[in-house]
Design a protein around this motif. Structure first.
Motif, short mmCIF file in Angstrom:
data_model
loop_
_atom_site.label_atom_id
_atom_site.label_comp_id
_atom_site.label_asym_id
_atom_site.label_seq_id
_atom_site.Cartn_x
_atom_site.Cartn_y
_atom_site.Cartn_z
N GLU A 1 25.30 56.57 17.24
CA GLU A 1 26.71 56.71 16.87
C GLU A 1 27.52 55.52 17.38
OE1 GLU A 1 30.32 59.99 17.18
OE2 GLU A 1 28.39 60.37 18.14
N VAL A 2 27.19 55.03 18.57
CA VAL A 2 27.88 53.86 19.10
C VAL A 2 27.57 52.63 18.25
CG1 VAL A 2 28.05 52.32 21.08
CG2 VAL A 2 27.94 54.78 21.44
N VAL A 3 26.31 52.49 17.86
CA VAL A 3 25.92 51.37 17.02
C VAL A 3 26.66 51.41 15.68
CG1 VAL A 3 23.99 50.30 15.79
CG2 VAL A 3 23.67 51.14 18.12
N ARG A 4 26.72 52.58 15.08
CA ARG A 4 27.44 52.72 13.81
C ARG A 4 28.92 52.41 13.97
NH1 ARG A 4 30.12 56.97 12.08
NH2 ARG A 4 29.17 58.28 13.69
N ALA A 5 29.51 52.89 15.06
CA ALA A 5 30.93 52.63 15.30
C ALA A 5 31.19 51.14 15.48
CB ALA A 5 31.40 53.40 16.53
N CYS A 6 30.31 50.44 16.16
CA CYS A 6 30.49 49.00 16.38
C CYS A 6 30.41 48.23 15.07
CB CYS A 6 29.46 48.48 17.37
SG CYS A 6 29.78 49.00 19.08
N LYS A 7 29.58 48.66 14.14
CA LYS A 7 29.52 48.01 12.84
C LYS A 7 30.85 48.18 12.08
CE LYS A 7 24.50 48.56 12.36
NZ LYS A 7 23.40 49.20 11.59
N ILE A 8 31.45 49.35 12.22
CA ILE A 8 32.76 49.58 11.59
C ILE A 8 33.82 48.73 12.28
CG2 ILE A 8 34.51 51.32 11.10
CD1 ILE A 8 32.24 53.38 10.98
N ILE A 9 33.71 48.58 13.60
CA ILE A 9 34.66 47.73 14.34
C ILE A 9 34.59 46.30 13.84
CG2 ILE A 9 35.21 46.77 16.61
CD1 ILE A 9 36.02 49.66 16.29
N LEU A 10 33.40 45.83 13.50
CA LEU A 10 33.26 44.48 12.95
C LEU A 10 34.03 44.34 11.64
CD1 LEU A 10 29.49 43.66 13.62
CD2 LEU A 10 31.49 42.74 14.81
N LEU A 11 33.99 45.37 10.81
CA LEU A 11 34.77 45.35 9.57
C LEU A 11 36.27 45.32 9.86
CD1 LEU A 11 32.81 47.90 7.33
CD2 LEU A 11 32.82 45.42 7.15
N LEU A 12 36.70 46.10 10.85
CA LEU A 12 38.11 46.10 11.21
C LEU A 12 38.54 44.72 11.71
CD1 LEU A 12 38.45 49.50 13.13
CD2 LEU A 12 39.50 48.92 10.93
N ILE A 13 37.72 44.09 12.53
CA ILE A 13 38.04 42.75 13.03
C ILE A 13 38.16 41.76 11.89
CG2 ILE A 13 37.18 40.84 14.43
CD1 ILE A 13 35.95 42.88 16.31
N PHE A 14 37.23 41.83 10.95
CA PHE A 14 37.27 40.91 9.81
C PHE A 14 38.53 41.13 8.97
CE2 PHE A 14 36.38 40.23 5.27
CZ PHE A 14 36.12 38.87 5.29
N VAL A 15 38.88 42.40 8.72
CA VAL A 15 40.04 42.71 7.87
C VAL A 15 41.33 42.26 8.54
CG1 VAL A 15 41.38 44.58 6.86
CG2 VAL A 15 38.90 44.61 6.67
N ILE A 16 41.55 42.64 9.79
CA ILE A 16 42.83 42.32 10.43
C ILE A 16 42.96 40.82 10.68
CG2 ILE A 16 42.00 42.65 12.81
CD1 ILE A 16 44.74 43.86 13.44
N THR A 17 41.86 40.15 10.99
CA THR A 17 41.93 38.70 11.20
C THR A 17 42.24 37.97 9.91
OG1 THR A 17 40.29 38.89 13.00
CG2 THR A 17 40.68 36.70 12.09
#
Length: 325
Positions: free
Chosen positions: A233-249
Motif C-alpha cells: 500500500e505504501v508503494v502504491r501510494a508513493c507511485k501516486i505521489i509521483l503523479l501528483l508531483i509531476f502534475v503540480i510542478t
C-alpha cells in the motif's frame, strides 16, 4: 464580450469548477469519515489539501466568472480575489510537499527497515505543523491584501487591447509602495515560498523513484521478499505521489513562467483561459488521485457511490490496516 476572451474564460472556469468541486467535496467527506488515530497525519494532510483546492475554486474561479461577465466589482473584492489566489496556491504546494516527504519517509522504512521499532509518536507534532502552515499562509499573504486595489479602465485608442483584456488581470493590481518592497516581497519572497518547495518536491520525487527501484530490486533479486499488504500500500501510494508531483510542478512552473517571464502575455486574448487552466488544473486533478492513496478512502468512496448494495465491503476484507499509510 469577445468569444475568444471573456466567454472562453467563463466556459473554462465553469468546467474547472464542475470537475474540481465535486471531487474535493467527495474527498473531504471520505477522508473525514475514515480518519482515525493511526492514520491521522496522512488523512489530515489530504483533508487540508482538499479544503485548499475547494476554497480556491469557490472563491477565485467564481469571481473570475463574475469579472468576465462585465460585472463591476470594487477594490475589496479584488483584495479577496488576489489574496485567496496567492494563499491557496502556496498552501497547495506546501501540503503536497508535506505529503510527498511523509510518504517518502514511509517508503524508506519499508525498503530499509529500522533495526528497532520506533516508539515515539509524532502525530501531535504533525498536527501542530499542519496548523502552523495554515497560520503561516495567512501571515505571509497579508501584504497582498494591503497593496491590492482595483484600477479604473483607461480610455485608450487601442480598442483591441480593451476588448481582449481580462478584467481580473488588468483591473486587479498589486502595486507596492516602492521598488524595494516590490523586489524583496513581491518577487523574491513570494517566488521563494513557492519555487523552493517545488524544487524540494522534485528532489523528493527522485528519492522516491530511487527507493521504488531498490524495492523492486530487493523483491525480485532474492535479497528480500516483499508482499505484505501494508508495504504494498505504501508503494502504491508513493507511485501516486509521483503523479501528483509531476502534475503540480508542470502546472505551477508553466504558470509562473507565463506570468513573470512574459510581461505582455496577460494582455493576449487567449491568456485568461490558459492561465485559468494552469492555475486550477492541479485542484481539479489532485482529489481523484488522492482518493487512491489509501484503501479506507477507496472503500468509503465505493460505499458512497453504491449505497444500494446489500453487503458493504469493509477495509479489513480488502487489506490489513497499514501502519505506514
Amino acid at each position: 464580450m469577445d468569444l475568444s476572451g471573456g466567454t472562453l474564460e467563463i466556459v473554462v472556469s465553469a468546467v474547472v469548477i464542475s470537475i474540481s468541486v465535486p471531487g474535493n467535496i467527495l474527498l473531504i467527506y471520505c477522508t473525514r469519515r475514515c480518519i482515525d488515530e493511526q492514520l491521522r497525519t496522512s488523512f489530515t494532510l489530504i483533508f487540508s489539501l482538499a479544503w485548499t483546492n475547494l476554497i480556491y475554486n469557490l472563491v477565485v474561479n467564481i469571481l473570475k466568472i463574475v469579472y468576465a461577465s462585465n460585472v463591476e466589482l470594487d477594490s475589496a473584492v479584488c483584495k479577496v480575489l488576489m489574496f485567496t489566489a496567492v494563499f491557496t496556491t502556496s498552501l497547495a504546494i506546501w501540503f503536497t510537499l508535506y505529503i510527498a516527504l511523509l510518504f517518502c519517509s514511509k517508503l524508506c522504512r519499508v525498503v530499509h527497515p529500522p533495526v528497532e521499532a520506533a516508539c515515539k509518536n509524532y502525530q501531535k507534532f504533525h498536527m501542530v505543523l499542519v496548523f502552523t502552515l495554515w497560520v503561516a499562509g495567512v501571515a505571509v499573504c497579508c501584504p497582498v491584501l494591503l497593496y491590492t486595489r482595483r484600477i479604473e479602465k483607461l480610455n485608450t485608442e487601442n480598442e483591441t487591447y480593451q476588448q481582449f483584456s481580462s478584467l481580473i488581470y488588468t483591473e486587479c493590481k498589486t502595486e507596492y509602495r516602492n521598488d524595494l518592497i516590490e523586489i524583496l516581497y513581491g518577487k523574491i519572497f513570494l517566488g521563494a515560498i513557492n519555487l523552493l518547495p517545488l524544487l524540494i518536491m522534485l528532489l523528493t520525487g527522485f528519492r522516491i523513484v530511487y527507493l521504488l527501484w531498490e524495492h523492486r530490486k530487493a523483491t525480485y533479486g532474492g535479497i528480500w521478499i516483499g508482499g505484505d499488504a501494508s508495504e504494498l500500500e505504501v508503494v502504491r501510494a508513493c507511485k501516486i505521489i509521483l503523479l501528483l508531483i509531476f502534475v503540480i510542478t508542470s502546472f505551477c512552473v508553466s504558470y509562473f513562467s507565463l506570468v513573470y517571464c512574459l510581461k505582455n502575455f496577460k494582455s493576449c486574448y487567449f491568456a485568461p483561459p490558459v492561465l485559468t487552466v494552469l492555475s486550477s488544473g492541479y485542484s481539479s486533478v489532485s482529489p481523484y488521485l488522492l482518493m487512491l492513496i489509501n484503501y479506507k478512502v477507496i472503500v468509503r468512496m465505493r460505499c458512497f457511490c453504491c449505497k444500494d448494495e446489500k453487503k458493504l465491503v469493509t477495509v479489513s476484507a480488502i487489506a490489513p490496516v497499514s501502519p505506514y499509510a
